[in-house]
Design a protein around this motif. Sequence first.
Motif, mmCIF file in Angstrom:
data_model
loop_
_atom_site.group_PDB
_atom_site.id
_atom_site.type_symbol
_atom_site.label_atom_id
_atom_site.label_comp_id
_atom_site.label_asym_id
_atom_site.label_seq_id
_atom_site.Cartn_x
_atom_site.Cartn_y
_atom_site.Cartn_z
ATOM 1 N N ALA A 115 0.790 -1.181 -0.105
ATOM 2 C CA ALA A 115 -0.154 -0.006 0.029
ATOM 3 C C ALA A 115 1.141 1.444 -0.063
ATOM 4 N N VAL A 116 1.977 1.177 0.439
ATOM 5 C CA VAL A 116 2.791 2.602 0.593
ATOM 6 C C VAL A 116 3.131 3.018 -0.659
ATOM 7 N N PRO A 117 3.921 2.378 -1.526
ATOM 8 C CA PRO A 117 4.210 2.549 -2.889
ATOM 9 C C PRO A 117 2.982 2.886 -3.722
ATOM 10 N N ALA A 118 1.757 2.106 -3.428
ATOM 11 C CA ALA A 118 0.615 2.406 -4.102
ATOM 12 C C ALA A 118 -0.094 3.572 -3.800
ATOM 13 N N LEU A 119 0.102 4.193 -2.730
ATOM 14 C CA LEU A 119 -0.497 5.363 -2.438
ATOM 15 C C LEU A 119 0.152 6.645 -3.249
ATOM 16 N N ALA A 170 -0.677 -7.115 -14.330
ATOM 17 C CA ALA A 170 -1.398 -5.836 -14.673
ATOM 18 C C ALA A 170 -1.530 -4.888 -13.546
ATOM 19 N N GLY A 171 -2.167 -5.421 -12.495
ATOM 20 C CA GLY A 171 -2.412 -4.381 -11.311
ATOM 21 C C GLY A 171 -1.185 -4.107 -10.769
ATOM 22 N N TRP A 172 -0.273 -5.018 -10.384
ATOM 23 C CA TRP A 172 1.029 -4.524 -10.068
ATOM 24 C C TRP A 172 1.617 -3.453 -10.818
ATOM 25 N N GLY A 173 1.777 -3.606 -12.169
ATOM 26 C CA GLY A 173 2.258 -2.446 -13.075
ATOM 27 C C GLY A 173 1.395 -1.071 -13.082
ATOM 28 N N ALA A 174 0.193 -1.214 -12.918
ATOM 29 C CA ALA A 174 -0.620 0.045 -12.869
ATOM 30 C C ALA A 174 -0.452 0.892 -11.557
ATOM 31 N N ILE A 175 -0.281 -0.069 -10.333
ATOM 32 C CA ILE A 175 -0.487 0.622 -9.280
ATOM 33 C C ILE A 175 0.960 0.634 -8.410
ATOM 34 N N VAL A 176 1.479 -0.510 -7.851
ATOM 35 C CA VAL A 176 2.711 -0.578 -7.184
ATOM 36 C C VAL A 176 3.762 0.051 -8.033
ATOM 37 N N ALA A 177 4.114 -0.473 -9.176
ATOM 38 C CA ALA A 177 5.120 0.001 -9.975
ATOM 39 C C ALA A 177 5.028 1.531 -10.432
ATOM 40 N N GLY A 178 3.544 1.831 -10.634
ATOM 41 C CA GLY A 178 3.581 3.134 -11.131
ATOM 42 C C GLY A 178 3.788 4.133 -9.957
ATOM 43 N N GLY A 179 3.360 3.605 -8.616
ATOM 44 C CA GLY A 179 3.694 4.585 -7.654
ATOM 45 C C GLY A 179 5.277 4.562 -7.407
ATOM 46 N N PHE A 180 5.891 3.603 -7.323
ATOM 47 C CA PHE A 180 7.584 3.241 -7.217
ATOM 48 C C PHE A 180 8.092 4.402 -8.259
ATOM 49 N N GLY A 181 7.749 4.264 -9.456
ATOM 50 C CA GLY A 181 8.253 4.992 -10.445
ATOM 51 C C GLY A 181 8.077 6.540 -10.312
ATOM 52 N N ALA A 182 6.994 6.854 -9.890
ATOM 53 C CA ALA A 182 6.311 8.302 -9.568
ATOM 54 C C ALA A 182 7.353 8.833 -8.552
#
Length: 489
Positions: A115-119, A170-182
């Motif tokens: 949840a932390v990177p997803a936020l 796909a969910g990992w890429g959209a939410i967790v990886a997207g948050g970490f990359g941002a």
Amino acid sequence: MTGNPRLLPACRRQRAALLVLVSLHVVVALTMVISGVRPRQVDMAALDIPGLEELVTLAGLYVHWPYPPGWALLAVLTAVAWGHLRYARRRQVPAGRRTVLARRYRRALVVVLLAVPALKSPLFVDLIMWPGAWALAFLVCLPTTVYALGLVHCVQRFRRVPVPLLLGGAGWGAIVAGGFGATMNEWWSDFSLLHFPLPDNVLDITYLKSIGLPMISGFFEELGKGAGVAILFLLYRRHLDSVVSGIALGAAVGLGFNFGESLTYMAYFDGASAGFHFWGRQVAGLMAAHTAFTAVVGAGFGIARQLHSRSQQVTTIALGFCVAAGAHFCNNSMLDYVGKESHKWFTVNDTVHSLVLTPAQFLLFQGPLVLLYVLLLRRGLRSQEGGLRVALSNLPDASRAAITEPEAAVLLSPARRFRLKVDALRAAGGLRHGIAAYLRLARLHAAQLDLATEHWHRLRGEADPLAPDEATSRARVQAIKAALAGAGS
């Protein structure tokens, strides 16, 4: 585990997957340490802009805002879990009950870690700032992304990665990886502007940000997506047994990241440039860009799955990541350069730029990666077909009833399998019963392909120890056949 349940999972693969997830947090912590160790080099007072220092301070806090509270929650939750498990052991609570407690605490810790990177995912920020444009972009991009995921699923002509696993990627890429990359992109934007001023020209501090951001985004975005591929590979290794399944999983993670990024760019400024970004990201570049980059990462994992040397496995995975990160960096740099300099070379209207120049740039800068993963996929499919042919011709006598010779010929031909399912759909006498017959036959083919593929891996000495044994797979095929016979009677 049952005698003395611990907070960490007993399975080595689960511990390794947890370590990969924790490593993303460690990378973020290192960026915070780097920013803290090197003081600011820009004197805000010298710029004489009212309120600038307060604004920069708030922007710096926003970069990592969910991480310190999340880490504090993790520390508290870990202490509570550890104390509760020790208390339960001292009170001689049955081992089964303590195992359930440990599993629940472990799941809670994993949820917080995710949840932390997803936020930090731009999806949530854009939803708050531009809800109307975000909702419209979501409705427009969802069909194209679902279509691409379906295409990825269908190109696996033999054994296929389960659909829930592709959706999880796909969910990992959209939410967790997207948050970490941002997070990493925002950190570099803040760090490069404040900590590395150019000599004799303090106002020209965007130069380092511009030249470094393509490299930072290329490396860390692929690191975030690759972490998802690694975690799913560790947890579901028996489904990821070749370069084909590795490419499929990597492409699914990339499609999820591309979906989130498309929503972000399409929602910016209330959809001011939504049409261009939809065309570029969801049409012309749908199976390129992030899809191609992470497909190559997945291919590295798939190839490593069929290697026996640990050093060769690590080298192959590292090479796949380096190719993806390098191609991502080159693509970002060249697209940025061409975008800034092309107006000096020629003048064209917006229509020609969108419909001609943009696809041409994608073909030039992303085409080599698309060609690479397509060739790897083609080679992997041929290898699968040859391996299945060998496995089906060398089945043990106990499995001959599960896969007969006529059925083996059908399994080796995707066209014949599809024709049989269509015939079952048409012969059922009604749409509802036809769909049920189609799905039952699809499950039978999938179970038989699982049985044959696992036998192929056993012949090659690369069977997954956590995969079901041959008797279990054979019993599954026989159960589906019995259900088919019962439905047909």
